[in-house]
Design a protein around this motif. Sequence first.
Motif, PDB file in Angstrom:
ATOM      1  N   ILE A 186       0.858  -1.177   0.000  1.00  0.00           N
ATOM      2  CA  ILE A 186       0.000   0.000   0.000  1.00  0.00           C
ATOM      3  C   ILE A 186       0.897   1.230   0.000  1.00  0.00           C
ATOM      4  CG2 ILE A 186      -1.774   1.298   1.260  1.00  0.00           C
ATOM      5  CD1 ILE A 186      -2.567  -1.408   2.555  1.00  0.00           C
ATOM      6  N   VAL A 187       0.631   2.145  -0.915  1.00  0.00           N
ATOM      7  CA  VAL A 187       1.375   3.399  -0.985  1.00  0.00           C
ATOM      8  C   VAL A 187       0.446   4.526  -0.542  1.00  0.00           C
ATOM      9  CG1 VAL A 187       2.656   5.009  -2.440  1.00  0.00           C
ATOM     10  CG2 VAL A 187       2.819   2.544  -2.863  1.00  0.00           C
ATOM     11  N   LEU A 188       0.825   5.208   0.539  1.00  0.00           N
ATOM     12  CA  LEU A 188       0.037   6.308   1.092  1.00  0.00           C
ATOM     13  C   LEU A 188       0.655   7.629   0.660  1.00  0.00           C
ATOM     14  CD1 LEU A 188      -0.406   4.869   4.707  1.00  0.00           C
ATOM     15  CD2 LEU A 188      -2.091   4.820   2.850  1.00  0.00           C
ATOM     16  N   ILE A 189      -0.150   8.478   0.027  1.00  0.00           N
ATOM     17  CA  ILE A 189       0.354   9.727  -0.555  1.00  0.00           C
ATOM     18  C   ILE A 189      -0.287  10.902   0.172  1.00  0.00           C
ATOM     19  CG2 ILE A 189       0.608  11.059  -2.670  1.00  0.00           C
ATOM     20  CD1 ILE A 189       0.162   8.400  -4.207  1.00  0.00           C
ATOM     21  N   HIS A 190       0.525  11.699   0.833  1.00  0.00           N
ATOM     22  CA  HIS A 190      -0.001  12.799   1.643  1.00  0.00           C
ATOM     23  C   HIS A 190      -0.324  14.005   0.777  1.00  0.00           C
ATOM     24  CE1 HIS A 190       3.619  15.414   1.576  1.00  0.00           C
ATOM     25  NE2 HIS A 190       4.295  14.282   1.500  1.00  0.00           N
TER      26      HIS A 190
ATOM     27  N   HIS B 224      -1.081   6.697  11.800  1.00  0.00           N
ATOM     28  CA  HIS B 224      -2.006   5.675  12.292  1.00  0.00           C
ATOM     29  C   HIS B 224      -2.277   4.613  11.227  1.00  0.00           C
ATOM     30  CE1 HIS B 224      -2.505   8.348  15.622  1.00  0.00           C
ATOM     31  NE2 HIS B 224      -3.168   9.237  14.924  1.00  0.00           N
ATOM     32  N   TRP B 225      -2.438   5.057   9.989  1.00  0.00           N
ATOM     33  CA  TRP B 225      -2.755   4.131   8.906  1.00  0.00           C
ATOM     34  C   TRP B 225      -1.566   3.230   8.591  1.00  0.00           C
ATOM     35  CZ3 TRP B 225      -6.967   5.260   4.974  1.00  0.00           C
ATOM     36  CH2 TRP B 225      -7.947   6.101   5.516  1.00  0.00           C
ATOM     37  N   ILE B 226      -0.364   3.755   8.708  1.00  0.00           N
ATOM     38  CA  ILE B 226       0.820   2.946   8.426  1.00  0.00           C
ATOM     39  C   ILE B 226       0.868   1.727   9.331  1.00  0.00           C
ATOM     40  CG2 ILE B 226       3.354   2.901   8.531  1.00  0.00           C
ATOM     41  CD1 ILE B 226       3.284   5.886   7.715  1.00  0.00           C
ATOM     42  N   SER B 227       0.785   1.940  10.624  1.00  0.00           N
ATOM     43  CA  SER B 227       0.851   0.819  11.557  1.00  0.00           C
ATOM     44  C   SER B 227      -0.366  -0.093  11.414  1.00  0.00           C
ATOM     45  CB  SER B 227       0.974   1.335  12.994  1.00  0.00           C
ATOM     46  OG  SER B 227      -0.118   2.174  13.332  1.00  0.00           O
ATOM     47  N   HIS B 228      -1.527   0.488  11.141  1.00  0.00           N
ATOM     48  CA  HIS B 228      -2.751  -0.299  10.973  1.00  0.00           C
ATOM     49  C   HIS B 228      -2.623  -1.279   9.813  1.00  0.00           C
ATOM     50  CE1 HIS B 228      -7.052  -1.058  11.481  1.00  0.00           C
ATOM     51  NE2 HIS B 228      -7.236  -0.843  10.187  1.00  0.00           N
ATOM     52  N   TYR B 229      -2.168  -0.794   8.684  1.00  0.00           N
ATOM     53  CA  TYR B 229      -2.032  -1.656   7.509  1.00  0.00           C
ATOM     54  C   TYR B 229      -0.878  -2.633   7.654  1.00  0.00           C
ATOM     55  CZ  TYR B 229      -5.427   1.183   4.851  1.00  0.00           C
ATOM     56  OH  TYR B 229      -6.559   1.809   4.392  1.00  0.00           O
ATOM     57  N   GLN B 230       0.183  -2.212   8.329  1.00  0.00           N
ATOM     58  CA  GLN B 230       1.275  -3.154   8.584  1.00  0.00           C
ATOM     59  C   GLN B 230       0.799  -4.308   9.450  1.00  0.00           C
ATOM     60  OE1 GLN B 230       4.192  -0.453  10.230  1.00  0.00           O
ATOM     61  NE2 GLN B 230       5.284  -0.249   8.285  1.00  0.00           N
ATOM     62  N   ASP B 231      -0.045  -4.010  10.425  1.00  0.00           N
ATOM     63  CA  ASP B 231      -0.591  -5.057  11.283  1.00  0.00           C
ATOM     64  C   ASP B 231      -1.462  -6.030  10.491  1.00  0.00           C
ATOM     65  OD1 ASP B 231       0.680  -4.002  13.478  1.00  0.00           O
ATOM     66  OD2 ASP B 231      -1.081  -2.969  14.259  1.00  0.00           O
ATOM     67  N   CYS B 232      -1.971  -5.584   9.340  1.00  0.00           N
ATOM     68  CA  CYS B 232      -2.775  -6.449   8.479  1.00  0.00           C
ATOM     69  C   CYS B 232      -1.912  -7.276   7.527  1.00  0.00           C
ATOM     70  CB  CYS B 232      -3.765  -5.610   7.669  1.00  0.00           C
ATOM     71  SG  CYS B 232      -5.014  -4.767   8.661  1.00  0.00           S
ATOM     72  N   GLY B 233      -0.599  -7.104   7.597  1.00  0.00           N
ATOM     73  CA  GLY B 233       0.306  -7.912   6.790  1.00  0.00           C
ATOM     74  C   GLY B 233       0.784  -7.282   5.506  1.00  0.00           C
ATOM     75  N   TYR B 234       0.552  -5.993   5.323  1.00  0.00           N
ATOM     76  CA  TYR B 234       0.961  -5.318   4.096  1.00  0.00           C
ATOM     77  C   TYR B 234       2.275  -4.570   4.284  1.00  0.00           C
ATOM     78  CZ  TYR B 234      -3.628  -6.304   2.157  1.00  0.00           C
ATOM     79  OH  TYR B 234      -4.749  -6.947   1.696  1.00  0.00           O
ATOM     80  N   GLN B 235       3.048  -4.515   3.211  1.00  0.00           N
ATOM     81  CA  GLN B 235       4.148  -3.559   3.161  1.00  0.00           C
ATOM     82  C   GLN B 235       3.527  -2.189   2.919  1.00  0.00           C
ATOM     83  OE1 GLN B 235       8.345  -3.000   0.806  1.00  0.00           O
ATOM     84  NE2 GLN B 235       6.597  -3.553  -0.449  1.00  0.00           N
TER      85      GLN B 235
END
Length: 283
Positions: A14-18, A29-40
């Motif tokens: 997942i690429v998050l663009i500010h 918050h979203w970075i850690s949330h998605y990492q916890d779901c198993g995504y880079q």
Amino acid sequence: MTSQRTESTGPDTIVLIHGFWVTPRSWEHWISHYQDCGYQVLAPGYPGFEVGVEALNSDPSPIEALTVPAIIEHLESVISGVQRPPILIGHSAGGAFTQILLDRGFGAAGVAINSAPTEGVAVAPLSQVKASFPVLKNPVHHHKAVALTPAQWHYAFANTFTEEESLALYERYAIPASGRIFWDSALATLQPGHQDTYVDYRNDARAPLLFISGGEDHLMPPKVQQSNARHYKSNTVTEIREYAGRAHLLPAQPGWEEIADYALEWAISHAPGAAARTNASSA
């Protein structure tokens, strides 16, 4: 919480663009949330933003030097380093950049949250004019990095937050924005030819796109998202979903988890191969 990632095919990144007036820190918050779901998870800053919030407030020269082509080129280089086409999720100006990247063939699916408009979307509600006025009130700002005051931030980003909450977020996230890019975007519809935020609204090869709109957003109100979505005439998926009571700084607003989960689930379900994975899992 979104279920853990188990598919062996499909997006694994997942690429998050500010957007403007913030840095990748706004996605914390979203970075850690998605990492916890198993995504880079990648959250690239704009060129020169490696130094962070405090340094950019102290010396905004990297912001003054920004251009949309330089930002897009940098994002393309980051995405090109990913093995599988990733999910792109952009907020505010990052939503416009997500649209541009999808149009250029990057990404398996995209989500544009409280997105800035791409070229040709001329809707400008009064709240948006007021929220953008600190930059557009003076042409001299075209060559400057323009900061918001805490009160201006509260109106543009955090109008549904308490003043105390808004100030805390201002101190943690806020940086100046590029006057050059704001002015160039405002004048794009008056210039001949394609400008920096051009996309081909009839591009049938573009990956699926979801607009998410905050119902109380002053900076990029729902009418902007609705108009942007209507511009697309291609035969690929373009959808819009509005969340009532949400301000522009939606990624940091209480209840952000619901939106993060919906964005991911929508993107996964619309990415290439989604039907095949669904059929295989139900067999």
